[in-house]
Enzyme design. Structure first.
Site, PDB file in Angstrom:
ATOM      1  N   LYS A  47      33.033  50.914  43.153  1.00  0.00           N
ATOM      2  CA  LYS A  47      34.235  50.515  43.917  1.00  0.00           C
ATOM      3  C   LYS A  47      34.631  51.634  44.882  1.00  0.00           C
ATOM      4  CE  LYS A  47      38.325  48.717  44.925  1.00  0.00           C
ATOM      5  NZ  LYS A  47      38.356  47.665  45.959  1.00  0.00           N
ATOM      6  N   ILE A  73      42.777  43.290  46.978  1.00  0.00           N
ATOM      7  CA  ILE A  73      42.985  44.367  45.994  1.00  0.00           C
ATOM      8  C   ILE A  73      43.716  45.538  46.646  1.00  0.00           C
ATOM      9  CG2 ILE A  73      41.849  45.898  44.316  1.00  0.00           C
ATOM     10  CD1 ILE A  73      41.448  42.798  43.828  1.00  0.00           C
ATOM     11  N   GLY A  74      43.357  45.824  47.881  1.00  0.00           N
ATOM     12  CA  GLY A  74      44.045  46.904  48.596  1.00  0.00           C
ATOM     13  C   GLY A  74      43.558  48.280  48.204  1.00  0.00           C
ATOM     14  N   LEU A  75      42.252  48.372  47.908  1.00  0.00           N
ATOM     15  CA  LEU A  75      41.619  49.677  47.680  1.00  0.00           C
ATOM     16  C   LEU A  75      42.210  50.431  46.482  1.00  0.00           C
ATOM     17  CD1 LEU A  75      40.928  51.577  51.053  1.00  0.00           C
ATOM     18  CD2 LEU A  75      39.420  51.430  49.080  1.00  0.00           C
ATOM     19  N   CYS A 132      37.196  47.572  55.083  1.00  0.00           N
ATOM     20  CA  CYS A 132      38.115  46.943  54.135  1.00  0.00           C
ATOM     21  C   CYS A 132      39.156  46.114  54.887  1.00  0.00           C
ATOM     22  CB  CYS A 132      38.832  47.966  53.272  1.00  0.00           C
ATOM     23  SG  CYS A 132      40.057  47.138  52.223  1.00  0.00           S
ATOM     24  N   LYS A 166      28.740  50.274  55.695  1.00  0.00           N
ATOM     25  CA  LYS A 166      29.043  48.868  55.400  1.00  0.00           C
ATOM     26  C   LYS A 166      29.879  48.260  56.514  1.00  0.00           C
ATOM     27  CE  LYS A 166      30.602  45.771  51.773  1.00  0.00           C
ATOM     28  NZ  LYS A 166      30.880  45.703  50.336  1.00  0.00           N
ATOM     29  N   GLY A 218      31.805  34.789  48.683  1.00  0.00           N
ATOM     30  CA  GLY A 218      31.232  33.684  47.924  1.00  0.00           C
ATOM     31  C   GLY A 218      30.375  32.776  48.796  1.00  0.00           C
TER      32      GLY A 218
HETATM   33  O1  RRO Z   1      39.996  46.721  47.837  1.00  0.00           O
HETATM   34  C1  RRO Z   1      39.906  45.701  48.563  1.00  0.00           C
HETATM   35  O2  RRO Z   1      40.873  44.933  48.749  1.00  0.00           O
HETATM   36  C2  RRO Z   1      38.679  45.360  49.289  1.00  0.00           C
HETATM   37  C3  RRO Z   1      37.859  46.291  49.911  1.00  0.00           C
HETATM   38 BR1  RRO Z   1      38.117  48.123  49.775  1.00  0.00          BR
HETATM   39  C4  RRO Z   1      36.755  45.849  50.701  1.00  0.00           C
HETATM   40  O3  RRO Z   1      35.990  46.615  51.302  1.00  0.00           O
HETATM   41  N1  RRO Z   1      36.554  44.502  50.781  1.00  0.00           N
HETATM   42  C5  RRO Z   1      37.338  43.618  50.173  1.00  0.00           C
HETATM   43  O4  RRO Z   1      37.104  42.409  50.290  1.00  0.00           O
HETATM   44  N2  RRO Z   1      38.395  44.053  49.415  1.00  0.00           N
END
Ligand code: RRO
Length: 304
Positions: A47, A73-75, A132, A166, A218
């Site tokens: 992650k 998720i917001g890293l 992200c 990426k 997906g």
């Molecule tokens: O953490 C996330 O919300 C997140 C990341 Br860092 C990313 O690179 N891609 C994504 O779909 N979620």
């Protein structure tokens, strides 16, 4: 027939097979260790880690969508120092490649994280996440060739490890960004990260996700991701790691035939934690049936 050769090279890094697990869908592998033989997977991509800890976005952070899911998720992560202290000891016991995904809001922070990872023997490569979609400014570096290249150059200077960049699909032309990071010294590109999307609850008339928008992944995105991998493969010489909705070995083979040297499995891990190993077995069986001795024969073999 002799056992087919599934080994692939990503820059200076050799993987035992081309099937890896995508950042953010497999933690650091520890949660999965009782469910799947981690040593069989080509590489674990951890992650994304930032310089300082991050709490992430408000919930809800995940919602299922037709043929896919949105995440926001917001890293969330504990920061690079905690990663090195708490995650690396487990990773030291795993006998497969470890690729550490890094993310930041400033070029110098990317370099600082890469510098810390450069000293860790267990880290086989760095994946620079410039894509992200769920944090303010998270996509900034992925959108312009110049800013993407600046991050790669800074990481290159800070670390001797192989570097994978990426890429985001949320851009005008992904191939332009791929060419810029190749020129800046990236050893490979991985694509694609998630597509920005949203969902609305019609009863409350509010967004479903706490952060309003999220990243779509997906099977819903697979044809678009595959097209982007194919277009990029025609423009760069460095290896491509393809991803986007791979659920089975046939999907993985499509990316390889389109030009990917390796693949990442993401969303499918949430459905079946063993899917990466099943995909490896499926590819091997396909190669036996087709009389293909080396996986490299398949990369970019698309007929027109
Ligand atoms: O953490 C996330 O919300 C997140 C990341 Br860092 C990313 O690179 N891609 C994504 O779909 N979620």
């Amino acid at each position: 027939m002799v056992k087919p050769n599934l080994k692939v090279k990503i820059g200076g890094l050799e993987l035992k097979n081309p099937v890896t697990v995508a950042s953010g869908t497999f933690g650091s592998g520890e949660e999965y260790r009782k469910l799947v033989d981690l040593n069989k997977i080509g590489a674990i991509v951890t992650k994304s880690v930032t310089l300082k800890p991050r709490e992430g976005n408000p919930p809800p952070r995940v919602v299922e969508t037709p043929s896919g899911m949105l995440n926001s998720i917001g890293l969330q992560n504990d920061g690079i120092d905690a990663f090195i202290k708490d995650k690396v000891p487990f990773l030291n016991k795993v006998k497969t490649a470890v690729i550490v995904s890094i993310a930041a809001h400033r070029v110098e922070d990317y370099a600082a994280i890469a510098g810390k990872l450069d000293k860790i023997k267990r880290v086989d490569a760095i994946e620079i996440n410039i894509s992200c979609p769920n944090v303010e400014g998270g996509l900034e570096f992925a959108r312009e060739p110049g800013s993407a290249a600046a991050v790669v150059r800074a990481v290159r200077r800070a670390s001797k490890k192989p570097v994978i960049t990426k890429l985001s699909p949320n851009v005008k032309d992904i191939t332009e960004i791929a060419m810029a990071v190749e020129e800046a010294g990236s050893d490979a590109v991985s694509l694609v990260n998630t597509f920005t999307g949203m969902a609305i609850d019609i009863d409350t008339r509010r967004p479903v996700l706490g952060n309003v928008v999220g990243g779509l992944s997906g099977p819903a995105i697979k044809p678009i991701a595959l097209r982007m991998a194919w277009e990029t493969a025609k423009k760069v010489k460095i290896p491509i790691i393809g991803m986007g909705g791979i659920m089975c070995y046939e999907d993985a083979l499509e990316f390889i035939i389109a030009g990917a040297s390796a693949v990442q499995i993401g969303t499918a891990n949430f459905v079946n934690p063993r899917v990466a190993v099943e995909i490896i077995d499926g590819i091997e069986e396909y190669m036996r049936k087709e009389g293909i001795k080396n996986i490299k024969e398949l990369t970019g073999c698309l007929k027109r």
